[in-house]
Design a protein around this motif. Structure first.
Motif, PDB file in Angstrom:
ATOM      1  N   TRP A   1      11.716 -11.059  10.721  1.00 47.67           N
ATOM      2  CA  TRP A   1      11.219 -12.251   9.785  1.00 47.67           C
ATOM      3  C   TRP A   1      12.129 -13.554  10.302  1.00 47.67           C
ATOM      4  O   TRP A   1      12.231 -15.239  10.050  1.00 47.67           O
ATOM      5  CB  TRP A   1      11.212 -11.888   8.899  1.00 47.67           C
ATOM      6  CG  TRP A   1      10.220 -10.526   8.429  1.00 47.67           C
ATOM      7  CD1 TRP A   1       9.057 -10.538   8.704  1.00 47.67           C
ATOM      8  CD2 TRP A   1      10.718  -9.168   7.865  1.00 47.67           C
ATOM      9  NE1 TRP A   1       8.505  -9.283   8.207  1.00 47.67           N
ATOM     10  CE2 TRP A   1       9.766  -8.886   7.525  1.00 47.67           C
ATOM     11  CE3 TRP A   1      12.114  -8.987   6.918  1.00 47.67           C
ATOM     12  CZ2 TRP A   1       9.811  -7.371   7.354  1.00 47.67           C
ATOM     13  CZ3 TRP A   1      12.112  -7.846   6.497  1.00 47.67           C
ATOM     14  CH2 TRP A   1      11.099  -7.129   6.533  1.00 47.67           C
TER      15      TRP A   1
ATOM     16  N   SER B   1       1.388  -0.389  12.729  1.00 44.97           N
ATOM     17  CA  SER B   1       2.209  -0.741  14.120  1.00 44.97           C
ATOM     18  C   SER B   1       1.891   0.043  15.595  1.00 44.97           C
ATOM     19  O   SER B   1       1.474  -0.257  16.237  1.00 44.97           O
ATOM     20  CB  SER B   1       2.967  -2.192  13.366  1.00 44.97           C
ATOM     21  OG  SER B   1       4.057  -1.249  13.705  1.00 44.97           O
TER      22      SER B   1
ATOM     23  N   ASP C   1      14.939 -15.277  13.189  1.00 45.47           N
ATOM     24  CA  ASP C   1      16.112 -16.089  15.205  1.00 45.47           C
ATOM     25  C   ASP C   1      16.923 -14.759  15.040  1.00 45.47           C
ATOM     26  O   ASP C   1      17.569 -14.752  16.179  1.00 45.47           O
ATOM     27  CB  ASP C   1      15.677 -17.125  15.841  1.00 45.47           C
ATOM     28  CG  ASP C   1      14.424 -17.470  16.084  1.00 45.47           C
ATOM     29  OD1 ASP C   1      13.553 -16.561  16.280  1.00 45.47           O
ATOM     30  OD2 ASP C   1      14.068 -18.467  15.630  1.00 45.47           O
TER      31      ASP C   1
ATOM     32  N   ALA D   1       1.358 -10.200  18.167  1.00 51.80           N
ATOM     33  CA  ALA D   1       2.963 -10.044  17.774  1.00 51.80           C
ATOM     34  C   ALA D   1       3.246 -10.645  16.936  1.00 51.80           C
ATOM     35  O   ALA D   1       3.600 -10.010  16.354  1.00 51.80           O
ATOM     36  CB  ALA D   1       2.462 -11.313  18.910  1.00 51.80           C
ATOM     37  N   TRP D   2       2.275 -11.250  15.577  1.00 51.84           N
ATOM     38  CA  TRP D   2       2.704 -12.099  14.408  1.00 51.84           C
ATOM     39  C   TRP D   2       2.838 -10.365  14.166  1.00 51.84           C
ATOM     40  O   TRP D   2       3.860 -10.030  13.566  1.00 51.84           O
ATOM     41  CB  TRP D   2       1.325 -12.714  13.938  1.00 51.84           C
ATOM     42  CG  TRP D   2       2.279 -12.822  12.368  1.00 51.84           C
ATOM     43  CD1 TRP D   2       2.682 -14.069  12.122  1.00 51.84           C
ATOM     44  CD2 TRP D   2       2.374 -12.063  11.383  1.00 51.84           C
ATOM     45  NE1 TRP D   2       3.752 -14.388  11.275  1.00 51.84           N
ATOM     46  CE2 TRP D   2       2.470 -12.701  10.643  1.00 51.84           C
ATOM     47  CE3 TRP D   2       1.129 -11.242  11.106  1.00 51.84           C
ATOM     48  CZ2 TRP D   2       2.420 -12.758   8.873  1.00 51.84           C
ATOM     49  CZ3 TRP D   2       1.245 -10.874   9.780  1.00 51.84           C
ATOM     50  CH2 TRP D   2       1.568 -11.386   8.466  1.00 51.84           C
ATOM     51  N   TRP D   3       1.778  -9.488  13.913  1.00 51.26           N
ATOM     52  CA  TRP D   3       1.396  -8.303  13.160  1.00 51.26           C
ATOM     53  C   TRP D   3       2.776  -6.882  13.645  1.00 51.26           C
ATOM     54  O   TRP D   3       3.972  -6.876  13.006  1.00 51.26           O
ATOM     55  CB  TRP D   3       0.039  -7.792  13.729  1.00 51.26           C
ATOM     56  CG  TRP D   3      -0.688  -8.108  12.155  1.00 51.26           C
ATOM     57  CD1 TRP D   3      -1.590  -9.240  12.240  1.00 51.26           C
ATOM     58  CD2 TRP D   3      -0.206  -7.892  10.598  1.00 51.26           C
ATOM     59  NE1 TRP D   3      -2.041  -9.161  11.295  1.00 51.26           N
ATOM     60  CE2 TRP D   3      -2.285  -8.917  10.333  1.00 51.26           C
ATOM     61  CE3 TRP D   3      -0.247  -6.724  10.019  1.00 51.26           C
ATOM     62  CZ2 TRP D   3      -2.224  -8.715   8.863  1.00 51.26           C
ATOM     63  CZ3 TRP D   3      -0.874  -6.408   8.546  1.00 51.26           C
ATOM     64  CH2 TRP D   3      -1.542  -7.545   7.986  1.00 51.26           C
ATOM     65  N   TYR D   4       2.401  -7.617  14.518  1.00 52.36           N
ATOM     66  CA  TYR D   4       3.830  -6.147  15.725  1.00 52.36           C
ATOM     67  C   TYR D   4       5.387  -6.754  15.201  1.00 52.36           C
ATOM     68  O   TYR D   4       6.316  -6.136  14.511  1.00 52.36           O
ATOM     69  CB  TYR D   4       3.882  -6.462  16.727  1.00 52.36           C
ATOM     70  CG  TYR D   4       4.769  -5.642  17.825  1.00 52.36           C
ATOM     71  CD1 TYR D   4       4.497  -3.879  17.838  1.00 52.36           C
ATOM     72  CD2 TYR D   4       6.034  -5.906  18.145  1.00 52.36           C
ATOM     73  CE1 TYR D   4       5.334  -3.078  18.786  1.00 52.36           C
ATOM     74  CE2 TYR D   4       7.164  -4.453  18.512  1.00 52.36           C
ATOM     75  CZ  TYR D   4       6.652  -3.545  19.135  1.00 52.36           C
ATOM     76  OH  TYR D   4       7.524  -3.011  19.413  1.00 52.36           O
ATOM     77  N   ARG D   5       5.584  -7.630  14.864  1.00 56.68           N
ATOM     78  CA  ARG D   5       6.582  -8.536  14.409  1.00 56.68           C
ATOM     79  C   ARG D   5       6.712  -8.294  13.220  1.00 56.68           C
ATOM     80  O   ARG D   5       8.436  -7.580  12.609  1.00 56.68           O
ATOM     81  CB  ARG D   5       7.182  -9.941  14.303  1.00 56.68           C
ATOM     82  CG  ARG D   5       8.691 -10.790  15.151  1.00 56.68           C
ATOM     83  CD  ARG D   5       8.252 -11.894  14.974  1.00 56.68           C
ATOM     84  NE  ARG D   5       9.698 -12.862  14.765  1.00 56.68           N
ATOM     85  CZ  ARG D   5      10.587 -12.800  15.981  1.00 56.68           C
ATOM     86  NH1 ARG D   5       9.769 -12.172  17.257  1.00 56.68           N
ATOM     87  NH2 ARG D   5      11.444 -13.991  15.472  1.00 56.68           N
ATOM     88  N   THR D   6       6.236  -8.651  12.780  1.00 61.06           N
ATOM     89  CA  THR D   6       6.826  -8.690  11.472  1.00 61.06           C
ATOM     90  C   THR D   6       6.973  -7.071  10.354  1.00 61.06           C
ATOM     91  O   THR D   6       7.236  -6.754   9.907  1.00 61.06           O
ATOM     92  CB  THR D   6       4.983  -8.887  10.305  1.00 61.06           C
ATOM     93  OG1 THR D   6       5.341 -10.893  10.833  1.00 61.06           O
ATOM     94  CG2 THR D   6       5.799  -8.880   8.802  1.00 61.06           C
TER      95      THR D   6
ATOM     96  N   GLY E   1      -1.393 -12.812  20.587  1.00 59.36           N
ATOM     97  CA  GLY E   1      -0.890 -13.795  19.177  1.00 59.36           C
ATOM     98  C   GLY E   1      -0.988 -12.840  18.004  1.00 59.36           C
ATOM     99  O   GLY E   1      -0.141 -12.683  17.492  1.00 59.36           O
ATOM    100  N   ARG E   2      -2.046 -12.892  17.362  1.00 65.61           N
ATOM    101  CA  ARG E   2      -2.553 -12.212  15.961  1.00 65.61           C
ATOM    102  C   ARG E   2      -1.300 -10.612  16.060  1.00 65.61           C
ATOM    103  O   ARG E   2      -0.549 -10.465  15.373  1.00 65.61           O
ATOM    104  CB  ARG E   2      -3.852 -11.912  15.920  1.00 65.61           C
ATOM    105  CG  ARG E   2      -4.392 -13.028  15.614  1.00 65.61           C
ATOM    106  CD  ARG E   2      -5.994 -12.712  14.829  1.00 65.61           C
ATOM    107  NE  ARG E   2      -6.720 -11.682  15.877  1.00 65.61           N
ATOM    108  CZ  ARG E   2      -7.194 -12.861  16.537  1.00 65.61           C
ATOM    109  NH1 ARG E   2      -7.113 -14.355  16.352  1.00 65.61           N
ATOM    110  NH2 ARG E   2      -8.208 -12.349  17.370  1.00 65.61           N
TER     111      ARG E   2
END
Length: 443
Positions: free
Chosen positions: A206, A31, A208, A195-200, A192-193
């Motif tokens: 996973w 990432s 708030d 951000a999802w990979w980075y957050r996960t 958006g994609r």
């Protein structure tokens, strides 16, 4: 000499920790590399480049407003007890003429219908959809949902906001504040994609509950440091065995693993420590990291609600020739998009924007002439918004991305001698604080 039993225990812990942490470590590495690749050639990184709609789709001349700005100020004093406001702006938005009033630099805004005087904030879904439809060229809103948002310009933990899904030439999601419909963030599909990979896979968040994921992340970070430490211990303890090993063993996978582990383990341990420091600032300490610690809670500048403000017709009549001469430009016979009344260094100024994707031009209300703030003037204006109103030092000029217009604008960089040694980036055209960078941010 390390006892064989101890050495075996170290090897066992190293092996199992390595297996357990290989997945998150690989996620952090991939990432991180992906973030570098994604942002390397992106003009504005993950903020994206958007073509904002330059003019309102409905031509609403601002001098048609039935409510005058001075009358609205008196109402704010009478009904809400406000002694002053940060600024007041008249703008067209779809079929509406609106007054947006910012009571302080850090608070939510108030919105009033410029024809009836009716208060509209928090904005309805229909008005927010109309706002979204005016945001991007060739793009329209399809769905809207509540989506509270952290934002560094407000003194709230979360700004009441909505997430609007946009379709058309620029598919994206817009995060709009409920108070005035301000664009807090734009997210295109790529961002958006990512951000999802980075957050996960990078911050492993996973949900708030920030406390839970902070504990989990720091637990894995501590495990990675322990893993690297055990690896170094094994490397040191086994160095003496190299001379008795056969040539085939020396060239084998275990020796290669041991050598690479020494290099990669040190780098990973350093990355984990730095990443933990970054997460601390982007999570539990985000307010001071973003500069909120330098907000001045006793701010007392701005425009008093007893002030006399020129009506829109006067402002338009006195500034039109200058705008036509190129101080923002006019694309054909389109109405001016907004007029903002501000107190800039003790003088009432008009910020007149002929386009919605422009910061506008500052005019002195006394002379009707355009002007640009000097570094000292900009510093004294920003000083009112910094805690303790400390002295400052001019550190140069530059350009900085301003989310409201999605482009870089000219700024002065000023360093304040507050508790956080904050660098404040101030628009040279409007006196607006564009960014706050405390010492912890610069570090």
């Amino acid at each position: 000499m390390v006892p064989s039993r101890t050495k075996a225990a170290i090897a066992r812990w190293h092996r199992w920790l390595g297996l357990a942490l290989s997945v998150p470590l690989l996620g952090w590495i991939v990432s991180s590399a992906a973030m570098m690749l994604v942002t390397m050639n992106a003009e504005q990184g993950l903020a994206g480049v958007y073509r904002l709609r330059p003019h309102n789709t409905v031509d609403r001349p601002l001098d048609r407003a039935a409510v005058l700005p001075g009358d609205l100020l008196r109402r704010l004093e009478r009904e809400l007890g406000l002694p002053r406001v940060f600024w007041i702006r008249l703008e067209s938005r779809g079929p509406h003429l609106l007054y947006v009033v910012k009571p302080t630099p850090f608070s939510l805004a108030l919105v009033f219908d410029a024809m009836s005087g009716r208060r509209l904030d928090p904005l309805s879904d229909s008005l927010l959809l109309a706002t979204a439809n005016e945001a991007l060229l060739g793009t329209h809103a399809v769905t809207l949902e509540d989506y509270p948002e952290y934002n560094r310009y407000y003194d709230l933990d979360r700004v009441p906001a909505v997430r609007v899904t946009m379709q058309g030439e620029q598919p994206s999601q817009l995060i709009l504040s409920r108070d005035q419909g301000r664009t807090l963030r734009r997210v295109n599909p790529d961002a958006g994609r990512f951000a999802w990979w980075y957050r996960t896979f990078h911050v492993n968040q996973w949900g708030d509950d920030q406390r839970l994921w902070t504990v989990l992340l720091y637990g894995m970070a501590a495990g990675a440091v322990v893993l690297a430490t055990l690896g170094f211990q094994l490397y040191i303890s086994r160095r003496g065995q190299a001379s008795t090993a056969s040539p085939s063993q020396k060239l084998g996978a275990r020796r290669l693993h041991r050598t690479l582990g020494l290099l990669v383990g040190g780098m990973l341990a350093l990355q984990v420590v730095v990443g933990s420091y970054l997460w601390l600032n982007l999570g539990p300490l985000e307010d001071p990291f973003r500069g909120k610690g330098s907000f001045n809670p006793t701010w007392a500048a701005g425009i008093t609600t007893a002030a006399t403000l020129d009506p829109p017709a006067t402002v338009l009549q006195r500034t039109r020739d200058h705008l036509l001469d190129g101080f923002d430009g006019l694309d054909g016979p389109r109405p001016v998009q907004s007029i903002e009344w501000r107190n800039l260094g003790g003088r009432i100024a008009w910020i007149v924007a002929a386009r919605r994707d422009s910061m506008g031009t500052a005019f002195d209300a006394m002379t009707g002439q355009p002007f640009r703030l000097s570094p000292d003037e900009a510093g004294r204006i920003a000083q009112q918004e910094v805690a303790g109103m400390p002295p400052f030092e001019f550190r140069g000029e530059g350009q900085e991305l301003w989310m409201d217009v999605n482009r870089s604008v000219p700024i002065y960089r000023l360093r304040f001698e507050d508790l956080h040694r904050t660098d404040v980036l101030v628009s040279s055209g409007s006196g607006q604080i564009i960014q706050r960078r405390p010492a912890i941010w610069r570090a």
